[in-house]
Design a protein around this motif. Structure first.
Motif, PDB file in Angstrom:
ATOM      1  N   LYS A  46       0.826  -1.213   0.000  1.00 50.34           N
ATOM      2  CA  LYS A  46       0.000   0.000   0.000  1.00 50.34           C
ATOM      3  C   LYS A  46       0.860   1.262   0.000  1.00 50.34           C
ATOM      4  O   LYS A  46       0.666   2.157  -0.837  1.00 50.34           O
ATOM      5  CB  LYS A  46      -0.924   0.024   1.224  1.00 50.34           C
ATOM      6  N   SER A  47       1.785   1.341   0.923  1.00 50.56           N
ATOM      7  CA  SER A  47       2.618   2.543   1.031  1.00 50.56           C
ATOM      8  C   SER A  47       3.516   2.717  -0.188  1.00 50.56           C
ATOM      9  O   SER A  47       3.742   3.833  -0.650  1.00 50.56           O
ATOM     10  CB  SER A  47       3.469   2.490   2.309  1.00 50.56           C
ATOM     11  N   VAL A  48       4.019   1.602  -0.712  1.00 45.18           N
ATOM     12  CA  VAL A  48       4.858   1.685  -1.910  1.00 45.18           C
ATOM     13  C   VAL A  48       4.051   2.233  -3.079  1.00 45.18           C
ATOM     14  O   VAL A  48       4.526   3.076  -3.853  1.00 45.18           O
ATOM     15  CB  VAL A  48       5.459   0.313  -2.261  1.00 45.18           C
ATOM     16  N   LEU A  49       2.810   1.778  -3.204  1.00 46.69           N
ATOM     17  CA  LEU A  49       1.978   2.222  -4.318  1.00 46.69           C
ATOM     18  C   LEU A  49       1.708   3.722  -4.241  1.00 46.69           C
ATOM     19  O   LEU A  49       1.846   4.439  -5.241  1.00 46.69           O
ATOM     20  CB  LEU A  49       0.658   1.449  -4.332  1.00 46.69           C
ATOM     21  N   ILE A  50       1.339   4.220  -3.072  1.00 45.78           N
ATOM     22  CA  ILE A  50       1.049   5.659  -2.994  1.00 45.78           C
ATOM     23  C   ILE A  50       2.327   6.480  -3.149  1.00 45.78           C
ATOM     24  O   ILE A  50       2.286   7.604  -3.661  1.00 45.78           O
ATOM     25  CB  ILE A  50       0.311   6.034  -1.698  1.00 45.78           C
ATOM     26  N   LYS A  51       3.471   5.914  -2.757  1.00 44.06           N
ATOM     27  CA  LYS A  51       4.720   6.650  -2.944  1.00 44.06           C
ATOM     28  C   LYS A  51       5.125   6.688  -4.412  1.00 44.06           C
ATOM     29  O   LYS A  51       5.817   7.614  -4.833  1.00 44.06           O
ATOM     30  CB  LYS A  51       5.821   6.040  -2.075  1.00 44.06           C
ATOM     31  N   CYS A  52       4.700   5.710  -5.192  1.00 44.08           N
ATOM     32  CA  CYS A  52       4.917   5.783  -6.643  1.00 44.08           C
ATOM     33  C   CYS A  52       4.108   6.940  -7.228  1.00 44.08           C
ATOM     34  O   CYS A  52       4.584   7.676  -8.096  1.00 44.08           O
ATOM     35  CB  CYS A  52       4.504   4.472  -7.313  1.00 44.08           C
ATOM     36  N   VAL A  53       2.898   7.114  -6.738  1.00 42.29           N
ATOM     37  CA  VAL A  53       2.046   8.207  -7.215  1.00 42.29           C
ATOM     38  C   VAL A  53       2.556   9.550  -6.707  1.00 42.29           C
ATOM     39  O   VAL A  53       2.477  10.565  -7.406  1.00 42.29           O
ATOM     40  CB  VAL A  53       0.591   7.979  -6.762  1.00 42.29           C
ATOM     41  N   ALA A  54       3.115   9.558  -5.501  1.00 43.51           N
ATOM     42  CA  ALA A  54       3.576  10.796  -4.886  1.00 43.51           C
ATOM     43  C   ALA A  54       4.963  11.227  -5.350  1.00 43.51           C
ATOM     44  O   ALA A  54       5.450  12.287  -4.958  1.00 43.51           O
ATOM     45  CB  ALA A  54       3.576  10.652  -3.358  1.00 43.51           C
ATOM     46  N   GLY A  55       5.622  10.410  -6.177  1.00 41.80           N
ATOM     47  CA  GLY A  55       6.917  10.790  -6.715  1.00 41.80           C
ATOM     48  C   GLY A  55       8.098  10.426  -5.855  1.00 41.80           C
ATOM     49  O   GLY A  55       9.216  10.876  -6.107  1.00 41.80           O
ATOM     50  N   ILE A  56       7.876   9.596  -4.844  1.00 36.74           N
ATOM     51  CA  ILE A  56       8.978   9.204  -3.952  1.00 36.74           C
ATOM     52  C   ILE A  56       9.681   7.956  -4.468  1.00 36.74           C
ATOM     53  O   ILE A  56      10.906   7.853  -4.425  1.00 36.74           O
ATOM     54  CB  ILE A  56       8.444   8.977  -2.522  1.00 36.74           C
ATOM     55  N   HIS A  57       8.911   7.008  -4.984  1.00 36.59           N
ATOM     56  CA  HIS A  57       9.472   5.777  -5.554  1.00 36.59           C
ATOM     57  C   HIS A  57       8.986   5.631  -7.004  1.00 36.59           C
ATOM     58  O   HIS A  57       7.920   5.063  -7.244  1.00 36.59           O
ATOM     59  CB  HIS A  57       9.030   4.533  -4.770  1.00 36.59           C
ATOM     60  N   PRO A  58       9.703   6.142  -7.978  1.00 35.23           N
ATOM     61  CA  PRO A  58       9.279   5.945  -9.367  1.00 35.23           C
ATOM     62  C   PRO A  58       9.173   4.457  -9.677  1.00 35.23           C
ATOM     63  O   PRO A  58      10.049   3.667  -9.292  1.00 35.23           O
ATOM     64  CB  PRO A  58      10.401   6.603 -10.178  1.00 35.23           C
ATOM     65  N   PRO A  59       8.115   4.020 -10.334  1.00 37.18           N
ATOM     66  CA  PRO A  59       7.950   2.588 -10.622  1.00 37.18           C
ATOM     67  C   PRO A  59       9.018   2.078 -11.575  1.00 37.18           C
ATOM     68  O   PRO A  59       9.574   2.836 -12.378  1.00 37.18           O
ATOM     69  CB  PRO A  59       6.548   2.510 -11.242  1.00 37.18           C
ATOM     70  N   ASP A  60       9.290   0.781 -11.482  1.00 37.91           N
ATOM     71  CA  ASP A  60      10.270   0.149 -12.373  1.00 37.91           C
ATOM     72  C   ASP A  60       9.632  -0.328 -13.662  1.00 37.91           C
ATOM     73  O   ASP A  60      10.337  -0.629 -14.637  1.00 37.91           O
ATOM     74  CB  ASP A  60      10.931  -1.037 -11.657  1.00 37.91           C
ATOM     75  N   GLY A  61       8.321  -0.447 -13.682  1.00 39.99           N
ATOM     76  CA  GLY A  61       7.625  -0.878 -14.882  1.00 39.99           C
ATOM     77  C   GLY A  61       6.201  -0.382 -14.867  1.00 39.99           C
ATOM     78  O   GLY A  61       5.661  -0.017 -13.825  1.00 39.99           O
ATOM     79  N   GLY A  62       5.579  -0.339 -16.032  1.00 41.93           N
ATOM     80  CA  GLY A  62       4.214   0.124 -16.138  1.00 41.93           C
ATOM     81  C   GLY A  62       4.132   1.604 -16.467  1.00 41.93           C
ATOM     82  O   GLY A  62       5.143   2.273 -16.687  1.00 41.93           O
ATOM     83  N   ARG A  63       2.899   2.115 -16.485  1.00 40.46           N
ATOM     84  CA  ARG A  63       2.665   3.507 -16.856  1.00 40.46           C
ATOM     85  C   ARG A  63       1.726   4.175 -15.858  1.00 40.46           C
ATOM     86  O   ARG A  63       0.849   3.529 -15.274  1.00 40.46           O
ATOM     87  CB  ARG A  63       2.035   3.616 -18.246  1.00 40.46           C
ATOM     88  N   ILE A  64       1.916   5.480 -15.693  1.00 43.05           N
ATOM     89  CA  ILE A  64       0.994   6.305 -14.923  1.00 43.05           C
ATOM     90  C   ILE A  64       0.372   7.305 -15.881  1.00 43.05           C
ATOM     91  O   ILE A  64       1.081   8.040 -16.572  1.00 43.05           O
ATOM     92  CB  ILE A  64       1.715   7.046 -13.778  1.00 43.05           C
TER      93      ILE A  64
END
Length: 261
Positions: A46-64
């Motif tokens: 959960k926290s990793v997912l919202i941090k991907c949206v918040a710009g803290i952990h850019p995802p390694d794959g996929g698209r936003i």
């Protein structure tokens, strides 16, 4: 943005930390004007997912995709520029600054010659709190460190309204709050949705989730187990999804964007 498009669309998001797969093939739509609760056991992602949206952990794959357009959110500043506000538990406000200073932190209004426009900022802060019927904050000039937990969350929510945020992410917004304070915060979260704001709420409190959410997305071991309108679920079904990744009483989950091939 076309009316049929969600405000935020996550397509097949992956995130790794070394050999650990924190998120795997997560696809999720976040519509405007609705509260989406993000549920899952500890370590579900959960926290990793919202941090991907918040710009803290850019995802390694996929698209936003934001308003139908692919975006790269490489920092919290990138997220803020899109209209994404994240309220982390206990980190939403600076204790040594007052309410007005917190609401305008990093976006201060100035007169000419770099003098802060204190009167304008105080008026805007007061009007925003009043528009949300926040009446428990006695003084806009009291330090945030003197506020109760419910007051702090109220100010953080008002700050997102003040800056016309389109998506507000809240991490455990009612943790450690009393019954009365929790009711105030849940009312404010609903008020955000009624203003057309998209809201993501992470909470372990199922009573709060079912009271405030329009839909619930459940993560299990870094994968999306189900996304359903709140009326199609009950508490025991959500717990089954959180702990086993499926519920025998729920039809086979249909991913919002299909499965990756």
């Amino acid at each position: 943005m076309e009316p049929s498009l969600p405000l935020l669309r996550l397509e097949h998001i992956d995130k790794r930390f070394g050999s650990v797969e924190a998120l795997t093939d997560v696809s999720l739509d976040i519509p405007a004007g609705q509260v989406t609760a993000l549920a899952g056991d500890n370590g579900a992602g959960k926290s990793v997912l919202i941090k991907c949206v918040a710009g803290i952990h850019p995802p390694d794959g996929g698209r936003i995709l934001w308003e139908g357009h692919e975006v790269h959110i490489g920092s919290p500043r990138d997220a803020a520029s899109l209209g994404i506000e994240t309220v982390y538990q206990d980190l939403a406000l600076c204790d040594n600054l007052d309410v007005v200073q917190n609401m305008f932190l990093g976006r201060e209004r100035e007169h000419r010659h770099l003098v802060l426009d204190e009167q304008s900022m105080e008026t805007a802060a007061r009007d925003t709190l009043a528009s949300l019927a926040v009446t428990t904050v006695q003084s806009l000039r009291q330090p945030a460190g003197s506020l109760s937990g419910g007051q702090r969350q109220s100010v953080a929510i008002a700050k997102s309204v003040l800056w016309h945020s389109k998506l507000v992410i809240m991490d455990e917004p009612t943790a450690a709050l009393g019954v009365a304070q929790t009711a105030v915060v849940l009312r404010l979260i609903r008020a955000l949705a009624e203003r057309g704001v998209a809201v993501i709420v992470i909470s372990h409190n199922m009573n709060d989730v079912f009271e405030v959410a329009d839909r619930i997305a459940v993560l299990y071991l870094g994968r999306l187990a189900a996304v359903r309108p709140v009326g199609e679920l009950d508490r025991s079904m959500v717990v089954e999804l959180m702990t086993a990744g499926h519920s025998d009483r729920l039809a086979e989950p249909v991913p919002e964007l299909g499965t990756r091939v």
